[in-house]
Design a protein around this motif. Sequence first.
Motif, mmCIF file in Angstrom:
data_model
loop_
_atom_site.group_PDB
_atom_site.id
_atom_site.type_symbol
_atom_site.label_atom_id
_atom_site.label_comp_id
_atom_site.label_asym_id
_atom_site.label_seq_id
_atom_site.Cartn_x
_atom_site.Cartn_y
_atom_site.Cartn_z
ATOM 1 N N ALA B 171 29.669 13.622 72.744
ATOM 2 C CA ALA B 171 31.106 13.388 72.771
ATOM 3 C C ALA B 171 31.608 13.283 71.338
ATOM 4 O O ALA B 171 30.883 12.838 70.438
ATOM 5 C CB ALA B 171 31.408 12.092 73.523
ATOM 6 N N ALA B 172 32.851 13.750 71.128
ATOM 7 C CA ALA B 172 33.433 13.674 69.791
ATOM 8 C C ALA B 172 33.688 12.222 69.418
ATOM 9 O O ALA B 172 33.984 11.393 70.279
ATOM 10 C CB ALA B 172 34.729 14.469 69.750
ATOM 11 N N SER B 173 33.550 11.911 68.149
ATOM 12 C CA SER B 173 33.787 10.544 67.690
ATOM 13 C C SER B 173 34.378 10.598 66.286
ATOM 14 O O SER B 173 34.743 11.665 65.811
ATOM 15 C CB SER B 173 32.484 9.758 67.694
ATOM 16 O OG SER B 173 31.618 10.300 66.730
ATOM 17 N N HIS B 176 31.883 12.702 64.344
ATOM 18 C CA HIS B 176 31.633 14.070 64.792
ATOM 19 C C HIS B 176 32.916 14.666 65.355
ATOM 20 O O HIS B 176 33.490 14.124 66.305
ATOM 21 C CB HIS B 176 30.543 14.099 65.855
ATOM 22 C CG HIS B 176 29.217 13.665 65.341
ATOM 23 N ND1 HIS B 176 28.505 14.406 64.437
ATOM 24 C CD2 HIS B 176 28.494 12.548 65.571
ATOM 25 C CE1 HIS B 176 27.379 13.771 64.143
ATOM 26 N NE2 HIS B 176 27.355 12.634 64.817
ATOM 27 N N THR B 177 33.318 15.793 64.779
ATOM 28 C CA THR B 177 34.573 16.412 65.214
ATOM 29 C C THR B 177 34.394 17.158 66.525
ATOM 30 O O THR B 177 33.266 17.373 66.978
ATOM 31 C CB THR B 177 35.074 17.409 64.165
ATOM 32 O OG1 THR B 177 34.082 18.420 64.017
ATOM 33 C CG2 THR B 177 35.342 16.734 62.836
ATOM 34 N N GLU B 178 35.542 17.550 67.070
ATOM 35 C CA GLU B 178 35.557 18.285 68.337
ATOM 36 C C GLU B 178 34.755 19.594 68.219
ATOM 37 O O GLU B 178 33.913 19.904 69.065
ATOM 38 C CB GLU B 178 37.016 18.589 68.693
ATOM 39 C CG GLU B 178 37.265 18.976 70.136
ATOM 40 C CD GLU B 178 37.261 17.775 71.074
ATOM 41 O OE1 GLU B 178 36.770 17.940 72.193
ATOM 42 O OE2 GLU B 178 37.732 16.670 70.677
ATOM 43 N N THR B 179 35.002 20.354 67.171
ATOM 44 C CA THR B 179 34.309 21.644 66.991
ATOM 45 C C THR B 179 32.815 21.445 66.824
ATOM 46 O O THR B 179 32.007 22.208 67.361
ATOM 47 C CB THR B 179 34.844 22.384 65.746
ATOM 48 O OG1 THR B 179 35.356 21.421 64.838
ATOM 49 C CG2 THR B 179 35.899 23.394 66.113
ATOM 50 N N THR B 181 30.917 19.010 68.021
ATOM 51 C CA THR B 181 30.261 18.675 69.284
ATOM 52 C C THR B 181 30.253 19.863 70.226
ATOM 53 O O THR B 181 29.297 20.046 70.974
ATOM 54 C CB THR B 181 30.973 17.504 69.978
ATOM 55 O OG1 THR B 181 32.356 17.759 70.009
ATOM 56 C CG2 THR B 181 30.706 16.209 69.274
ATOM 57 N N ARG B 182 31.309 20.689 70.177
ATOM 58 C CA ARG B 182 31.335 21.850 71.055
ATOM 59 C C ARG B 182 30.139 22.755 70.756
ATOM 60 O O ARG B 182 29.479 23.273 71.638
ATOM 61 C CB ARG B 182 32.646 22.610 70.885
ATOM 62 C CG ARG B 182 33.037 23.384 72.148
ATOM 63 C CD ARG B 182 34.409 24.026 72.034
ATOM 64 N NE ARG B 182 35.479 23.087 71.723
ATOM 65 C CZ ARG B 182 36.334 23.252 70.702
ATOM 66 N NH1 ARG B 182 36.228 24.289 69.888
ATOM 67 N NH2 ARG B 182 37.298 22.374 70.496
ATOM 68 N N ASN B 185 27.004 21.335 72.122
ATOM 69 C CA ASN B 185 26.935 21.275 73.577
ATOM 70 C C ASN B 185 26.754 22.631 74.235
ATOM 71 O O ASN B 185 26.715 22.699 75.462
ATOM 72 C CB ASN B 185 28.204 20.616 74.139
ATOM 73 C CG ASN B 185 28.184 19.122 73.929
ATOM 74 O OD1 ASN B 185 27.117 18.525 73.815
ATOM 75 N ND2 ASN B 185 29.359 18.526 73.842
#
Lengths: 207, 417
Positions: B171-173, B176-179, B181-182, B185
């Motif tokens: 999960a983003a935190s 760790h950015t959204e991109t 973590t994507r 994943n």
Amino acid sequence: MTTPSPADSANTEGGQHPEGGYLSGLAARFEATQVSGYGEQTLVVDRTEAYSLLRALRDDPNTRYEQLIDLCGVDYGDDAGLSDARPERFAVVYHLLSISRNRRLRVVAYLPDDNPLIASVVTIWACANWFEREAFDLFGILFEGHPDLRRLLTDYGFIGHPMRKDFPLSGHVEMRFDEEKGRVVYEPVSIDPRVTVPRVIRHESLE
Amino acid sequence: MTEIRNYTMNFGPQHPAAHGVLRLVMEMDGEVVERIDPHIGLLHRATEKLAESKPYNHSIGYMDRLDYVSMMCNEHAYVLAIEKLLDVTPPLRAQYIRVMFSEITRIRNHLLWIAAHGLDIGAMAVFLYAFREREDLCDVYEATSGARLHAAYFRPGGVYRDLPNQMPQYAASRVHTETETREKNINREGSVLDFIESFVERFPCCVDEYENLLTDNRIWKQRTVDIGVVSPDRAMQLGFTGPMLRGSGVEWDLRRKQPYEVYPELDFDIPVGVTGDCYDRYLVRVEEMRQSNRVIRQCIDWLRQNPGPVMIDDHKLAPPQRGDMKEGMESLIHHFKLFTEGYSTPRGQVYQAVEAPKGEFGIYIVSDGANKPYRLKIRAPGFAHLASLDEMARGHMLADVVAIIGSQDIVFGEVDR
């Protein structure tokens, strides 16, 4: 040595052990009893004959047990259920493996409480050295002819043989660092022994 | 003439190259080892004594803590021994899951071994590469059993639960950015089985990377070739098993020679060494990783096509479904009896061995018909290997002792028990 369970006969049928002939020959020569159970072969031998039997098992071209996989002690001390079949308190159990013939064999020798002494097999299999030291350490079994029979697993200066059935699970002494004396001190254990799950023998499983 | 005396030197117990708490008392002639006396037992936790006082299932967790880098293989030997006593066979799907996890564990063990062994004798980078892959396998462990190391996943009669349908995702935190973590994943979208498959797909290339770093490396070869040579006869005398025995050129693998579970159905090769030195043992283990990878791939294919139960349908051994317990008195009683008393085994004695990553891991149980083992003996491969250290290291330099300990793949959890 134990009563064969119903599963035994099913597993040992069908010529699964073509060496049966050789084994019973050897067993007769060294006055050993052959028992089978759970598809495993066991020879029960008198402790005076154990060394010669094991040597023969390694050297006989029909058995050729090149490897001693395991050697361990067993203490039958506190068990009433097993006492009919077993004359003595201690047992030494050898697990042998023949790599060339892909066979396993267990050899059991019983030792009395007052003098648990048996010939060492270090000269037959070099790896017996540490296994015998461990059995000496944990059970107090003595191996005659062992080159260096010292304690192995327990602490320096440890007293007693912890795997014996009369040795409590929490031991006799505990140690801590004493600030005033500036060293580690040993004291009698402060733990009360407790049994979380009692030992239960179900009669249906005895058959 | 001056008198020349041997040194006595202490190595450990706190030494990073001792792979745990190993104390060696070494007699040295200059830098050459004359005699080694290993002192073990610093990690002795009396596992065998504890097991005597607990119902069978309570000791599964102790098995994880023996050889704490190949957890599930230890459990495997233990549950197989109990199943042999009880004369039960787990469902086929459970057997495939167990075999798959045994091989995942083998890879995990060898990854940690190559990392630590490399680090010991001066190859720093392998450690980072090996731990990158090991991390994914930790995640597989965690997703399936709930624990990254001490899984307690195998049970007599099957496994604790089926493979989950979902792989946990990052999960983003704030860190760790959204991109980011994507990207992480991508292979975690599907089930655990999908994740393992994606691992299996890329793992051979990873092994190539380790081999690029080591196999033809001049320094690596100088440190391992012709060090600690053991002849085949001597290897058998010393009680060697597993990669140590195969490194000496003896083709012996319990998965093939005395197969258990579904190994006869699976296709894999057994690598064998030639000279029996540290380098050969290294090559054997690297090839074993590739072969384990093959086995896992076959297990995945089978598991995809064959859904079914993963636990035996016998409430004397396995707990009933939660729903049944709420409805039926019988299930409730079964549940109560199983968790307060456990199950009793017939009288007798069994020895069951499995091919653990380090060699033959065996469990010897003496049962007197109770719900606890009368005597449990653990046959640890590392015990016999370490006992031979004196013989293997004699006449070698001090630095070679470290290479030999590394190639023996010693873990003190199982040596001291």
